[in-house]
Structure formats: structure tokens, C-alpha cells
Write a protein that holds these residues in place. Sequence first.
Motif, PDB file in Angstrom:
ATOM      1  N   LEU A 191      45.569  85.135  47.585  1.00  0.00           N
ATOM      2  CA  LEU A 191      46.728  85.489  48.647  1.00  0.00           C
ATOM      3  C   LEU A 191      47.452  84.203  49.884  1.00  0.00           C
ATOM      4  CD1 LEU A 191      45.146  88.619  49.159  1.00  0.00           C
ATOM      5  CD2 LEU A 191      46.948  87.654  47.084  1.00  0.00           C
ATOM      6  N   LEU A 192      47.074  84.023  50.566  1.00  0.00           N
ATOM      7  CA  LEU A 192      47.686  83.719  51.577  1.00  0.00           C
ATOM      8  C   LEU A 192      48.541  82.111  50.674  1.00  0.00           C
ATOM      9  CD1 LEU A 192      44.901  83.535  54.296  1.00  0.00           C
ATOM     10  CD2 LEU A 192      47.294  84.118  54.493  1.00  0.00           C
ATOM     11  N   THR A 193      47.701  81.353  50.307  1.00  0.00           N
ATOM     12  CA  THR A 193      48.517  81.068  49.844  1.00  0.00           C
ATOM     13  C   THR A 193      49.692  80.727  48.580  1.00  0.00           C
ATOM     14  OG1 THR A 193      46.897  79.933  47.408  1.00  0.00           O
ATOM     15  CG2 THR A 193      47.161  79.055  50.141  1.00  0.00           C
ATOM     16  N   LEU A 194      49.527  82.174  48.142  1.00  0.00           N
ATOM     17  CA  LEU A 194      50.804  82.814  47.305  1.00  0.00           C
ATOM     18  C   LEU A 194      52.365  83.135  48.379  1.00  0.00           C
ATOM     19  CD1 LEU A 194      48.881  85.508  44.652  1.00  0.00           C
ATOM     20  CD2 LEU A 194      50.007  83.284  44.272  1.00  0.00           C
ATOM     21  N   LYS A 195      51.502  83.198  49.387  1.00  0.00           N
ATOM     22  CA  LYS A 195      52.874  83.379  50.706  1.00  0.00           C
ATOM     23  C   LYS A 195      53.846  81.892  51.089  1.00  0.00           C
ATOM     24  CE  LYS A 195      51.998  88.152  51.016  1.00  0.00           C
ATOM     25  NZ  LYS A 195      52.613  88.644  50.616  1.00  0.00           N
ATOM     26  N   GLY A 196      52.771  80.779  51.232  1.00  0.00           N
ATOM     27  CA  GLY A 196      53.016  79.714  51.613  1.00  0.00           C
ATOM     28  C   GLY A 196      51.319  78.717  51.951  1.00  0.00           C
ATOM     29  N   ASN A 197      51.952  77.519  52.230  1.00  0.00           N
ATOM     30  CA  ASN A 197      51.341  76.378  52.268  1.00  0.00           C
ATOM     31  C   ASN A 197      50.165  76.568  53.064  1.00  0.00           C
ATOM     32  OD1 ASN A 197      53.092  74.976  50.111  1.00  0.00           O
ATOM     33  ND2 ASN A 197      54.092  74.313  51.326  1.00  0.00           N
ATOM     34  N   ALA A 198      49.298  75.462  52.681  1.00  0.00           N
ATOM     35  CA  ALA A 198      47.847  75.666  53.716  1.00  0.00           C
ATOM     36  C   ALA A 198      47.604  74.087  54.345  1.00  0.00           C
ATOM     37  CB  ALA A 198      46.724  75.752  53.021  1.00  0.00           C
ATOM     38  N   GLN A 199      47.691  73.655  55.519  1.00  0.00           N
ATOM     39  CA  GLN A 199      47.584  72.922  56.322  1.00  0.00           C
ATOM     40  C   GLN A 199      46.193  72.449  56.533  1.00  0.00           C
ATOM     41  OE1 GLN A 199      49.602  70.404  57.146  1.00  0.00           O
ATOM     42  NE2 GLN A 199      48.235  69.257  57.661  1.00  0.00           N
ATOM     43  N   TYR A 200      45.344  70.946  56.372  1.00  0.00           N
ATOM     44  CA  TYR A 200      44.265  71.038  56.403  1.00  0.00           C
ATOM     45  C   TYR A 200      44.464  69.649  58.066  1.00  0.00           C
ATOM     46  CZ  TYR A 200      39.992  68.259  56.290  1.00  0.00           C
ATOM     47  OH  TYR A 200      38.700  67.279  57.028  1.00  0.00           O
ATOM     48  N   PHE A 201      43.689  69.988  58.953  1.00  0.00           N
ATOM     49  CA  PHE A 201      43.291  69.249  60.143  1.00  0.00           C
ATOM     50  C   PHE A 201      42.133  68.461  59.243  1.00  0.00           C
ATOM     51  CE2 PHE A 201      46.071  71.889  61.836  1.00  0.00           C
ATOM     52  CZ  PHE A 201      46.514  71.523  62.226  1.00  0.00           C
ATOM     53  N   ASP A 202      42.169  66.834  60.781  1.00  0.00           N
ATOM     54  CA  ASP A 202      40.997  65.825  59.952  1.00  0.00           C
ATOM     55  C   ASP A 202      40.050  65.982  60.722  1.00  0.00           C
ATOM     56  OD1 ASP A 202      39.056  65.200  58.648  1.00  0.00           O
ATOM     57  OD2 ASP A 202      40.349  62.908  58.398  1.00  0.00           O
ATOM     58  N   GLN A 203      40.066  67.134  61.506  1.00  0.00           N
ATOM     59  CA  GLN A 203      39.744  67.432  62.976  1.00  0.00           C
ATOM     60  C   GLN A 203      38.140  68.304  62.779  1.00  0.00           C
ATOM     61  OE1 GLN A 203      41.732  67.017  66.475  1.00  0.00           O
ATOM     62  NE2 GLN A 203      43.287  67.309  65.097  1.00  0.00           N
ATOM     63  N   LYS A 204      37.230  68.067  63.357  1.00  0.00           N
ATOM     64  CA  LYS A 204      36.181  69.309  63.675  1.00  0.00           C
ATOM     65  C   LYS A 204      35.910  70.638  64.947  1.00  0.00           C
ATOM     66  CE  LYS A 204      31.965  66.239  61.506  1.00  0.00           C
ATOM     67  NZ  LYS A 204      32.891  65.062  60.610  1.00  0.00           N
ATOM     68  N   PHE A 205      36.388  71.334  63.878  1.00  0.00           N
ATOM     69  CA  PHE A 205      37.405  72.089  65.022  1.00  0.00           C
ATOM     70  C   PHE A 205      35.999  73.385  65.412  1.00  0.00           C
ATOM     71  CE2 PHE A 205      42.138  72.663  64.323  1.00  0.00           C
ATOM     72  CZ  PHE A 205      41.795  71.096  65.078  1.00  0.00           C
ATOM     73  N   SER A 206      34.904  73.349  64.463  1.00  0.00           N
ATOM     74  CA  SER A 206      34.372  74.368  64.174  1.00  0.00           C
ATOM     75  C   SER A 206      32.911  73.858  64.051  1.00  0.00           C
ATOM     76  CB  SER A 206      34.602  75.385  63.038  1.00  0.00           C
ATOM     77  OG  SER A 206      35.866  75.912  63.227  1.00  0.00           O
ATOM     78  N   ALA A 207      31.661  74.402  63.457  1.00  0.00           N
ATOM     79  CA  ALA A 207      30.362  74.110  62.934  1.00  0.00           C
ATOM     80  C   ALA A 207      30.037  75.006  62.105  1.00  0.00           C
ATOM     81  CB  ALA A 207      29.032  73.955  64.031  1.00  0.00           C
ATOM     82  N   TYR A 208      29.318  74.997  61.184  1.00  0.00           N
ATOM     83  CA  TYR A 208      29.351  75.929  59.911  1.00  0.00           C
ATOM     84  C   TYR A 208      27.808  75.913  59.219  1.00  0.00           C
ATOM     85  CZ  TYR A 208      29.047  77.412  54.964  1.00  0.00           C
ATOM     86  OH  TYR A 208      28.936  78.070  54.040  1.00  0.00           O
TER      87      TYR A 208
END
Length: 279
Positions: A191-208
Amino acid sequence: MPTPLLSVCLITYNHEKYIRQAIEGVLMQKVNFDWELIIADDFSTDGTRAILQEYQQQHPNHIRLILQEKNVGAAQNWFDLMKTPTSKYIAYFEGDDHWIDDCKLQKQVDFLEQNPTFTLCHSDVQVVDIAGKSIENHPLKYWNAKHPILDYRFAIFTPIAFSCTSVFSNVVSFDKLSKNVKAGDWMLWILLTLKGNAQYFDQKFSAYRIGSGVSDSSVWHKDFHYRVLFLLQQMSIKNSFSKNKWLLKGSVYFMLFQWSKITRIRKFIYLADQIKYIG
């Protein structure tokens, strides 16, 4: 109290071992805007709730709690959480994950403020086990590194983002989403990408963290048919897809083919019949 620019939405259930680390990762953020932390607890039976109340008492101006009076299930708890914010932006993650970059929110909000055609930004992750030890990179890293800007044509094939890395515009009406879809972040990315684009940051912001609960793969496979039906129903009401039905049909058939490998053929036939939703 004025409406904050960003709401951090944290969902939890029996995360006593990890919830302090999750909350501290939010509190350490260095930002120049107003924010809040909303935490939804699905009637935890360990010490999670007591920890949440402790932090809420320490930070009453920043932390709000949604304390379920009984166990309502992960899906309902997620919907109750996600429909609460009135802020411009939302950051979402789960109580067994945490943030490792103290400028995560500032970087992502700055990007979205400067790029109004984007509705989602996310990043690489540090994958850890239940003890917090780093393990191998997730395959999504290599996909996103090659395709840093994505739209709906990618989102219908793959979940594209780790929820713990995400910040997105508050442009989705969560009250209208189907509660049958267990993997809510996947339909959210669509639903978000139906309304706009998604941008990826090649950095580690989080731990999964993996291994602390129901495995992601079991959830994705078990509820694949719900996600396909959701996709069909959502896309069928989007006039913008009238000229792209070939793309939608191809995507759905691809997903049905993948799912048919791990389920019964009668379900494949049932799902194929749902193509009628898009003509």
C-alpha cells in the motif's frame, strides 16, 4: 501536547528478555523533532508489562502504552497499534528487535522530508540470534543493494523491507485493511509503494533477531493464500492498474506458482480462480 512529527510503534508479547534493549534503542535517538513511542502489549504473561510500565513512568511525555486486557492475538494487537498514531511519519518494529544507530530516525525523517515522492525508507540489518550474536547476512540485503529505489512492481513480489528498519509516511488507512493477512508488514509495503517509492539505505540501522519466536518462513508460507487474496482485492480497486493488468496477473501467477510448491494443488486451483478480481 502537540502532535509529534513521528510516532515509534513497538509491538510486543512476552519479550521480557529483549524489551529493555528495544526501548533503549528508541530513547538513545538524537533528533531535532517531536516524537512519541507507542507500545502495544498483547497481555504478556512474563515480566514484559512491568518493564513497560516502569519506562512509561520514567518518560510520561514520550511513552504511551496500549495494554490489552486479554490476549487478542498478534494481528489484532498490530492493528490496534498501527491505527493509533496521528503523526506525519511512523517507525515500526517488534519487541525482540532493536536499533543500533542513534541517528536512525533523523536520517530517515530528513530523507522523507526532502523527498515527498517517497513514502517508505528502510535499511540493511544486523542479523542476530537469540543471544545477540551476529550471524550471516539476510538475502534481502543483496536484492536491496542492487535495487535501492523500489515501487509497487517490486513490492508485490517480495516484502522488500525489514520492519525494524522502516520509517514511512502515515498515509495508510489501517481500519480498512484485512485482518486475515497475518504478515501485515507485507501488505503495508504494497500500500505504501502504491502511493510513492521506497528508498533503501545501505547502512545497518537495526538488529533483526531470529529464533526468538515463530519463524518468519513459517508465517510467510502458512498465510500465503491470504496475502494473495489481499493483493488481488486491493489492486482490483486501483484505477491506476487499468493499463497494467498484464503486470498484476503475471505477478499473481508467479506467486501462485511459488506457493504451489509447498501446498496442495487444490488450493492452487482455488487461488487461481481469484484472478477474476482483476479481469
